[in-house]
Motif scaffolding. Structure first.
Motif, PDB file in Angstrom:
ATOM      1  N   PRO A   4     -19.426   6.553 -37.891  1.00 35.23           N
ATOM      2  CA  PRO A   4     -18.119   6.607 -37.220  1.00 35.23           C
ATOM      3  C   PRO A   4     -18.193   6.158 -35.762  1.00 35.23           C
ATOM      4  CG  PRO A   4     -18.466   8.592 -38.506  1.00 35.23           C
ATOM      5  CD  PRO A   4     -19.766   7.845 -38.511  1.00 35.23           C
ATOM      6  N   TYR A   5     -19.274   6.549 -35.076  1.00 41.21           N
ATOM      7  CA  TYR A   5     -19.432   6.158 -33.666  1.00 41.21           C
ATOM      8  C   TYR A   5     -19.592   4.647 -33.551  1.00 41.21           C
ATOM      9  CZ  TYR A   5     -20.972   6.299 -28.800  1.00 41.21           C
ATOM     10  OH  TYR A   5     -21.065   6.105 -27.451  1.00 41.21           O
ATOM     11  N   LEU A   6     -20.385   4.059 -34.451  1.00 43.08           N
ATOM     12  CA  LEU A   6     -20.579   2.610 -34.455  1.00 43.08           C
ATOM     13  C   LEU A   6     -19.243   1.888 -34.608  1.00 43.08           C
ATOM     14  CD1 LEU A   6     -22.451   0.067 -34.734  1.00 43.08           C
ATOM     15  CD2 LEU A   6     -22.397   0.494 -37.206  1.00 43.08           C
ATOM     16  N   ILE A   7     -18.441   2.330 -35.577  1.00 48.71           N
ATOM     17  CA  ILE A   7     -17.139   1.691 -35.822  1.00 48.71           C
ATOM     18  C   ILE A   7     -16.226   1.839 -34.613  1.00 48.71           C
ATOM     19  CG2 ILE A   7     -15.056   1.793 -37.251  1.00 48.71           C
ATOM     20  CD1 ILE A   7     -16.923   2.763 -39.536  1.00 48.71           C
ATOM     21  N   ASP A   8     -16.252   3.009 -34.003  1.00 60.57           N
ATOM     22  CA  ASP A   8     -15.405   3.283 -32.842  1.00 60.57           C
ATOM     23  C   ASP A   8     -15.779   2.400 -31.659  1.00 60.57           C
ATOM     24  OD1 ASP A   8     -13.376   4.784 -31.483  1.00 60.57           O
ATOM     25  OD2 ASP A   8     -14.976   5.821 -30.417  1.00 60.57           O
ATOM     26  N   GLN A   9     -17.060   2.088 -31.527  1.00 58.13           N
ATOM     27  CA  GLN A   9     -17.544   1.353 -30.360  1.00 58.13           C
ATOM     28  C   GLN A   9     -17.443  -0.164 -30.502  1.00 58.13           C
ATOM     29  OE1 GLN A   9     -18.632   2.757 -27.344  1.00 58.13           O
ATOM     30  NE2 GLN A   9     -17.687   4.548 -28.303  1.00 58.13           N
ATOM     31  N   ILE A  10     -17.702  -0.692 -31.701  1.00 55.42           N
ATOM     32  CA  ILE A  10     -17.813  -2.156 -31.816  1.00 55.42           C
ATOM     33  C   ILE A  10     -16.588  -2.829 -32.439  1.00 55.42           C
ATOM     34  CG2 ILE A  10     -20.317  -1.934 -32.012  1.00 55.42           C
ATOM     35  CD1 ILE A  10     -20.046  -2.778 -34.960  1.00 55.42           C
ATOM     36  N   GLY A  32      -7.039  -2.667 -34.118  1.00 55.46           N
ATOM     37  CA  GLY A  32      -6.394  -3.358 -35.226  1.00 55.46           C
ATOM     38  C   GLY A  32      -7.358  -3.531 -36.378  1.00 55.46           C
ATOM     39  N   LEU A  33      -8.481  -4.187 -36.111  1.00 61.31           N
ATOM     40  CA  LEU A  33      -9.490  -4.360 -37.155  1.00 61.31           C
ATOM     41  C   LEU A  33     -10.123  -3.012 -37.508  1.00 61.31           C
ATOM     42  CD1 LEU A  33     -11.051  -6.233 -39.002  1.00 61.31           C
ATOM     43  CD2 LEU A  33     -12.662  -6.662 -37.129  1.00 61.31           C
ATOM     44  N   GLN A  34     -10.225  -2.147 -36.493  1.00 54.69           N
ATOM     45  CA  GLN A  34     -10.785  -0.814 -36.743  1.00 54.69           C
ATOM     46  C   GLN A  34      -9.968  -0.070 -37.796  1.00 54.69           C
ATOM     47  OE1 GLN A  34     -10.974   3.147 -34.118  1.00 54.69           O
ATOM     48  NE2 GLN A  34     -12.292   1.537 -33.302  1.00 54.69           N
ATOM     49  N   GLY A  35      -8.674  -0.225 -37.772  1.00 57.37           N
ATOM     50  CA  GLY A  35      -7.824   0.428 -38.756  1.00 57.37           C
ATOM     51  C   GLY A  35      -8.118  -0.041 -40.162  1.00 57.37           C
ATOM     52  N   PHE A  36      -8.326  -1.350 -40.327  1.00 61.10           N
ATOM     53  CA  PHE A  36      -8.648  -1.893 -41.649  1.00 61.10           C
ATOM     54  C   PHE A  36     -10.018  -1.421 -42.136  1.00 61.10           C
ATOM     55  CE2 PHE A  36      -5.399  -4.996 -40.329  1.00 61.10           C
ATOM     56  CZ  PHE A  36      -4.588  -4.969 -41.464  1.00 61.10           C
ATOM     57  N   ILE A  37     -10.965  -1.277 -41.217  1.00 59.01           N
ATOM     58  CA  ILE A  37     -12.294  -0.780 -41.579  1.00 59.01           C
ATOM     59  C   ILE A  37     -12.198   0.676 -42.057  1.00 59.01           C
ATOM     60  CG2 ILE A  37     -14.614  -0.247 -40.741  1.00 59.01           C
ATOM     61  CD1 ILE A  37     -13.973  -3.232 -41.052  1.00 59.01           C
ATOM     62  N   ILE A  38     -11.418   1.466 -41.348  1.00 64.86           N
ATOM     63  CA  ILE A  38     -11.229   2.861 -41.746  1.00 64.86           C
ATOM     64  C   ILE A  38     -10.584   2.938 -43.127  1.00 64.86           C
ATOM     65  CG2 ILE A  38     -10.090   5.044 -41.180  1.00 64.86           C
ATOM     66  CD1 ILE A  38     -10.207   4.132 -38.225  1.00 64.86           C
ATOM     67  N   VAL A  39      -9.645   2.031 -43.388  1.00 64.39           N
ATOM     68  CA  VAL A  39      -9.010   1.968 -44.712  1.00 64.39           C
ATOM     69  C   VAL A  39     -10.068   1.716 -45.783  1.00 64.39           C
ATOM     70  CG1 VAL A  39      -7.554   0.505 -46.172  1.00 64.39           C
ATOM     71  CG2 VAL A  39      -6.694   1.317 -43.979  1.00 64.39           C
TER      72      VAL A  39
END
Length: 460
Positions: free
Chosen positions: A294-300, A304-311
């Motif tokens: 989760p920290y990696l996704i939050d940082q890099i 907008g793209l982060q939302g799709f990754i979380i999906v």
């Protein structure tokens, strides 16, 4: 803000799909079956088999293990992929002969009567509730960390959606939502790897790969862990939700082909998941294993793209959760309540299944709070499946059975040895071999001894 909108839009789309594709009949049989089994498309078969087998234990759990220890679990999963091929070739045609069965208990009852139904039902409910709890644990982390939502609220938000469409629509809703979840997963997970490696630089990433995590050396630690993981995963097959998917199509050749495709995608998927764990370790080694991804996704990830990754991550979690929730409620009704209380009215059975769906989904949260590692939770609960039911089930499919009493005895010995190994012997002997493997081997030994003894008696 935009990431939150994307995530909640996805949840609403899933709810809408699950409601739209619900069973239109007020009938338990239609709730527990797909109703279009003869001509189910290959895409739906591949998507639902893949989606029901990929969960938080893969997307998060494997990354955790790579971050904290090594790639032993990845190697173990890849080395056991040939077992999927053997299942496709030899097991699938025999399971499909039981087309029309709604639970594993239905299949076992045809060989061992009520005792077979009961033991299969107990094993299916325990493993499915445990796997559901694992997915709840992961989804809580996703919302809690990345979207800054309280853990309990996160669980309620995500799993109220799952509970609603599985309660309303049954298996049909689950299967059709799996298609969307399948595409969300296979697109999101590789994107994390691509952006992570781009940030580090591919040459820096390769040069600085932690040798002890991915390469075998003279210490043999990674080799031993890989052997133990492979042995454990080798017996962790034929889950209740997987068997449920096999039974939705009467053409075993199409189902077998779907498994081959799924296995190829799965191997690639594992490589990306492992790479994500290595990227997190390279960039943020100070993080805890549970929060590394989760920290990696939050940082890099950009906004907008982060939302799709979380999906994509939620899709992996929810696709397994809805399958396990659905099979648990169906199993409770079909293998326990119906035979015990002699219930046959389809409307009553459907109502009970829907109530059970809500209760089971709500109560699984308690289990999720008692395990720090999602992989450890998955491996533990499977100890109540493989050591109890895999051996008699597979042999029965090939026409080899033993007495009901000996089947009960072998199942009890299998799960007892699993628990004894996990609680005492594994730590005492300092061995990494999993209790699920030990328990399954004990069951196999007793089963084979019973078969040989019966043949000896008949000869004499």
């Amino acid at each position: 803000m935009i990431d939150n909108i994307i995530v909640f839009a996805y949840l609403l789309i899933i709810l809408g799909m699950g409601t739209y594709y619900r069973s239109r009949s007020n009938n338990f049989k239609h709730y527990a079956n797909l109703q279009s089994s003869k001509n189910t498309s290959k895409l739906i078969l591949v998507a639902t088999i893949f989606a029901s087998s990929i969960g938080g234990g893969t997307t998060f759990g494997i990354s955790e293990k790579v971050f904290a220890n090594s790639a032993a679990y990845t190697y173990g999963l890849i080395l056991t992929i040939p077992i999927d091929f053997l299942i496709a070739i030899y097991i699938i045609p025999r399971i499909i002969k039981h087309h029309g069965a709604e639970t594993v208990g239905d299949i076992m009852a045809s060989y061992y009567g009520k005792p077979g139904r009961f033991i299969a039902g107990v094993a299916a409910m325990i493993v499915s509730i445990g796997l559901l709890a694992a997915q709840i644990s992961v989804s809580g982390r996703i919302f809690q960390y990345i979207l800054a939502v309280d853990y309990i609220k996160a669980v309620i938000i995500s799993y109220s959606i799952v509970i609603i469409y599985t309660t309303i629509g049954g298996l049909r809703s689950v299967v059709f939502t799996n298609v969307l979840q399948f595409f969300a997963m296979i697109l999101a997970i590789p994107v994390i790897s691509i952006i992570g490696i781009h940030k580090i630089g591919i040459y820096n990433f390769i040069e600085q790969l932690p040798q002890n995590k991915i390469f075998f050396d003279n210490s043999n630690t990674l080799l031993q862990d890989t052997i133990a993981a492979t042995a454990g995963f080798a017996v962790m097959e034929l889950y209740p939700s997987f068997i449920q998917r096999i039974l939705i199509n009467t053409n075993y050749k199409e189902t077998s082909k779907a498994i081959y495709i799924k296995s190829f995608i799965y191997a690639l998927f594992l490589i990306f998941v492992t790479t994500n764990g290595l990227i997190a370790y390279h960039l943020y080694p100070e993080q805890t294993p549970q929060q590394a991804l989760p920290y990696l996704i939050d940082q890099i990830m950009p906004i907008g793209l982060q939302g799709f990754i979380i999906v994509g991550l939620l899709a992996a979690v929810m696709s397994t959760a809805d399958s396990d929730l659905n099979i648990t409620s169906i199993t409770l009704v079909k293998d326990f309540l119906s035979p015990i209380f002699n219930l046959s009215n389809q409307g009553q059975l459907l109502l009970i299944a829907r109530i059970a769906n809500i209760i089971i989904g709500s109560s699984a949260i308690i289990i999720a709070l008692n395990f720090a590692s999602v992989v450890d939770l998955v491996v533990f609960v499977v100890g109540f499946w493989s050591p109890m039911i895999i051996v008699p089930l597979i042999f029965a499919l090939f026409g080899v059975t033993i007495s009901q009493k000996m089947m009960i005895f072998s199942s009890i010995c299998g799960v007892s040895s699993f628990l004894f190994w996990e609680k005492w012997l594994a730590n005492y002997l300092n061995l990494s071999l999993k209790g699920v493997f030990i328990g399954t081997m004990v069951n196999l030994l007793i089963f084979l001894c019973s078969v040989l003894y019966t043949k000896w008696r008949h000869q004499t």
